[in-house]
Design a protein around this motif. Structure first.
Motif, mmCIF file in Angstrom:
data_model
loop_
_atom_site.group_PDB
_atom_site.id
_atom_site.type_symbol
_atom_site.label_atom_id
_atom_site.label_comp_id
_atom_site.label_asym_id
_atom_site.label_seq_id
_atom_site.Cartn_x
_atom_site.Cartn_y
_atom_site.Cartn_z
ATOM 1 N N MET A 1 -36.749 46.750 -65.467
ATOM 2 C CA MET A 1 -37.713 46.067 -64.598
ATOM 3 C C MET A 1 -38.793 47.048 -64.157
ATOM 4 O O MET A 1 -38.503 48.176 -63.794
ATOM 5 C CB MET A 1 -36.950 45.547 -63.385
ATOM 6 N N TYR A 3 -40.717 47.907 -61.433
ATOM 7 C CA TYR A 3 -40.872 47.695 -59.988
ATOM 8 C C TYR A 3 -42.100 48.478 -59.514
ATOM 9 O O TYR A 3 -42.138 49.705 -59.660
ATOM 10 C CB TYR A 3 -39.585 48.143 -59.295
ATOM 11 N N TYR A 7 -39.370 54.442 -57.148
ATOM 12 C CA TYR A 7 -38.197 54.868 -56.359
ATOM 13 C C TYR A 7 -38.290 56.331 -55.942
ATOM 14 O O TYR A 7 -37.284 57.024 -55.847
ATOM 15 C CB TYR A 7 -36.925 54.644 -57.191
ATOM 16 N N GLU A 41 -28.182 41.486 -46.762
ATOM 17 C CA GLU A 41 -29.594 41.605 -47.130
ATOM 18 C C GLU A 41 -29.672 41.788 -48.633
ATOM 19 O O GLU A 41 -29.111 42.754 -49.180
ATOM 20 C CB GLU A 41 -30.301 42.775 -46.432
ATOM 21 N N GLY A 43 -31.845 42.753 -51.909
ATOM 22 C CA GLY A 43 -33.007 43.638 -52.106
ATOM 23 C C GLY A 43 -33.175 44.555 -50.910
ATOM 24 O O GLY A 43 -34.275 44.735 -50.395
ATOM 25 N N GLY A 45 -33.105 47.744 -50.557
ATOM 26 C CA GLY A 45 -33.813 49.014 -50.713
ATOM 27 C C GLY A 45 -33.059 50.161 -50.077
ATOM 28 O O GLY A 45 -31.848 50.330 -50.256
ATOM 29 N N ASP A 66 -28.865 46.161 -53.888
ATOM 30 C CA ASP A 66 -30.141 46.539 -54.514
ATOM 31 C C ASP A 66 -29.866 46.930 -55.954
ATOM 32 O O ASP A 66 -28.797 47.460 -56.271
ATOM 33 C CB ASP A 66 -30.793 47.702 -53.760
ATOM 34 N N LEU A 67 -30.863 46.677 -56.793
ATOM 35 C CA LEU A 67 -30.765 46.984 -58.215
ATOM 36 C C LEU A 67 -30.650 48.488 -58.464
ATOM 37 O O LEU A 67 -30.101 48.914 -59.479
ATOM 38 C CB LEU A 67 -32.049 46.466 -58.877
ATOM 39 N N GLN A 71 -31.582 53.781 -54.325
ATOM 40 C CA GLN A 71 -31.829 53.122 -53.031
ATOM 41 C C GLN A 71 -30.513 52.977 -52.248
ATOM 42 O O GLN A 71 -30.458 53.244 -51.056
ATOM 43 C CB GLN A 71 -32.423 51.713 -53.223
ATOM 44 N N GLY A 92 -26.537 46.262 -57.601
ATOM 45 C CA GLY A 92 -26.386 45.070 -58.431
ATOM 46 C C GLY A 92 -27.619 44.202 -58.379
ATOM 47 O O GLY A 92 -28.585 44.489 -57.662
ATOM 48 N N ASP A 93 -27.552 43.121 -59.147
ATOM 49 C CA ASP A 93 -28.675 42.194 -59.289
ATOM 50 C C ASP A 93 -28.462 41.004 -58.353
ATOM 51 O O ASP A 93 -27.410 40.349 -58.416
ATOM 52 C CB ASP A 93 -28.720 41.729 -60.757
ATOM 53 N N ALA A 94 -29.451 40.730 -57.523
ATOM 54 C CA ALA A 94 -29.336 39.609 -56.582
ATOM 55 C C ALA A 94 -29.253 38.265 -57.304
ATOM 56 O O ALA A 94 -28.888 37.251 -56.697
ATOM 57 C CB ALA A 94 -30.517 39.617 -55.611
ATOM 58 N N ILE A 110 -36.557 40.449 -47.193
ATOM 59 C CA ILE A 110 -37.924 40.741 -46.743
ATOM 60 C C ILE A 110 -38.608 41.635 -47.771
ATOM 61 O O ILE A 110 -37.986 42.556 -48.302
ATOM 62 C CB ILE A 110 -37.899 41.374 -45.327
ATOM 63 N N TRP A 111 -39.866 41.346 -48.051
ATOM 64 C CA TRP A 111 -40.662 42.108 -49.040
ATOM 65 C C TRP A 111 -39.882 42.226 -50.353
ATOM 66 O O TRP A 111 -39.821 43.284 -50.959
ATOM 67 C CB TRP A 111 -41.017 43.517 -48.541
ATOM 68 N N PHE A 112 -39.259 41.153 -50.778
ATOM 69 C CA PHE A 112 -38.348 41.226 -51.918
ATOM 70 C C PHE A 112 -38.641 40.158 -52.973
ATOM 71 O O PHE A 112 -38.807 40.465 -54.152
ATOM 72 C CB PHE A 112 -36.907 41.099 -51.402
HETATM 73 C C1 LIG Z 1 -40.177 46.563 -51.434
HETATM 74 S S1 LIG Z 1 -38.467 46.973 -51.559
HETATM 75 C C2 LIG Z 1 -37.923 46.227 -50.043
HETATM 76 C C3 LIG Z 1 -36.653 46.781 -49.530
HETATM 77 C C4 LIG Z 1 -36.216 46.269 -48.162
HETATM 78 N N1 LIG Z 1 -36.108 44.838 -48.112
HETATM 79 C C5 LIG Z 1 -37.153 46.753 -47.077
HETATM 80 O O1 LIG Z 1 -37.933 45.947 -46.553
HETATM 81 O O2 LIG Z 1 -37.137 47.950 -46.771
HETATM 82 C C6 LIG Z 1 -37.822 45.842 -52.799
HETATM 83 C C7 LIG Z 1 -36.447 46.227 -53.329
HETATM 84 O O3 LIG Z 1 -35.964 45.165 -54.148
HETATM 85 C C8 LIG Z 1 -35.132 45.737 -55.161
HETATM 86 N N2 LIG Z 1 -34.944 44.766 -56.237
HETATM 87 C C9 LIG Z 1 -35.841 44.300 -57.104
HETATM 88 N N3 LIG Z 1 -35.279 43.359 -57.915
HETATM 89 C C10 LIG Z 1 -33.987 43.243 -57.535
HETATM 90 C C11 LIG Z 1 -32.893 42.430 -57.961
HETATM 91 N N4 LIG Z 1 -33.031 41.569 -58.975
HETATM 92 N N5 LIG Z 1 -31.714 42.542 -57.337
HETATM 93 C C12 LIG Z 1 -31.570 43.417 -56.308
HETATM 94 N N6 LIG Z 1 -32.568 44.220 -55.854
HETATM 95 C C13 LIG Z 1 -33.764 44.131 -56.466
HETATM 96 C C14 LIG Z 1 -35.890 46.993 -55.553
HETATM 97 O O4 LIG Z 1 -35.023 47.916 -56.201
HETATM 98 C C15 LIG Z 1 -36.409 47.483 -54.195
HETATM 99 O O5 LIG Z 1 -35.531 48.408 -53.628
#
Ligand SMILES: C[S@@+](CC[C@H](N)C(=O)[O-])C[C@H]1O[C@@H](n2cnc3c(N)ncnc32)[C@H](O)[C@@H]1O
Length: 268
Positions: A1, A3, A7, A41, A43, A45, A66-67, A71, A92-94, A110-112
């Motif tokens: 992915m 992103y 990181y 939560e 994603g 991070g 989180d993926l 993180q 893992g994958d959400a 949030i922001w995810f």
């Molecule tokens: C912008 S960060 C936000 C983190 C946290 N919510 C915060 O506000 O601090 C987005 C996170 O989503 C994770 N992410 C992206 N796709 C994902 C998935 N399919 N499953 C789990 N995590 C994922 C990324 O690795 C990243 O750490």
């Protein structure tokens, strides 16, 4: 992915600072969590938001996924340093949550969702792991709503490039406006989605304006390199847009507005 924020160590610190910035304005807004409840939560991070929630609601049982292993490693240290225990942090994958059905009282993101190719699948998974009566709270923006005065075509070029980068990475830069639709499609009930708007003007409160500009600048600046490398955009125009944005806080006539969308829903 692919992103878009990456990181790096600097990005992890940025996430911690970002959560501090938004904690009262957004993160804790309208929450009534109780001690003993379990919260996931997705994603999560670097654990920045879990840290805010854990401190504000002692006795909450916190889980995060989180993926990225980097993180989650950071999150474990960060939450440990805050003396938060009772943690279940997983890589893992959400879209395929490693929990059984009906595990959590609260789901938070949030922001995810803006980064996901298939946010509906992720919300269906969220629905599956929530207990009956459980709630979900989502927070996302729409990048078209970050408006500045005085306007600048270079700034617009920079923000359009940011949106293109998110689209190229199979995300959605307008996600905030789709939260209600997605929650409905994922089978949630009592869905609502409220726009939360912010407006800062130099003549009203120059420090608040500066704080907001500095916050946005911190994640906008790294976008310049990405837009040049990934999209072949014009570096000079991007940099001029960034410089213009940064200069808004020094101008007597400077102002900025932004809208962020806060959605809540429950399951039966
Ligand atoms: C912008 S960060 C936000 C983190 C946290 N919510 C915060 O506000 O601090 C987005 C996170 O989503 C994770 N992410 C992206 N796709 C994902 C998935 N399919 N499953 C789990 N995590 C994922 C990324 O690795 C990243 O750490």
């Amino acid at each position: 992915m692919d992103y878009i924020h990456g990181y790096s160590d600097a990005e992890q610190i940025r996430l911690i600072e970002q959560a501090e910035y938004w904690q009262e304005k957004l993160i804790l807004k309208d929450l009534n969590y109780q001690a003993g409840e379990s919260l996931l939560e997705i994603g999560c991070g670097a654990g920045a938001v879990l840290g805010i929630l854990g401190r504000a609601f002692p006795g909450l049982r916190l889980a995060g996924i989180d993926l990225s292993d980097k993180q989650i490693e950071y999150a474990k240290n960060h939450l440990g340093n805050l003396n938060l225990s009772n943690l279940d942090l997983r890589v893992g994958d959400a879209a395929r949550l490693p929990w059984q059905n009906n595990q959590f009282d609260r789901l938070y993101a949030i922001w995810f969702l803006e980064h996901l190719p298939d946010p509906l699948q992720v919300l269906q998974e969220a629905n599956r792991v929530l207990k009956p009566g459980g709630t979900i709270t989502l927070t996302e923006t729409d990048y078209r709503t970050i408006l500045i005065t005085p306007e600048s075509s270079d700034y617009r070029y920079l923000m359009d490039s940011l949106c293109e980068l998110l689209l190229q990475a199979k995300g959605n830069p307008y996600m905030g406006q789709s939260l209600a639709t997605l929650l409905n499609q994922a089978g949630f009930e009592r869905v609502n989605n409220q726009p939360v708007s912010f407006h800062y003007a130099h003549c009203l409160n120059s420090e608040e304006l500066r704080g907001f500009i500095e916050y946005v600048y911190s994640w906008l600046a790294p976008i310049v390199d990405r837009a040049v490398i990934n999209l072949g955009k014009d570096r000079q125009k991007l940099q001029a847009g960034l410089d213009w944005f940064g200069s808004i806080s020094d101008r007597d006539d400077g102002a900025v507005s932004a809208t962020i969308y806060r959605a809540h829903a429950t399951i039966k």
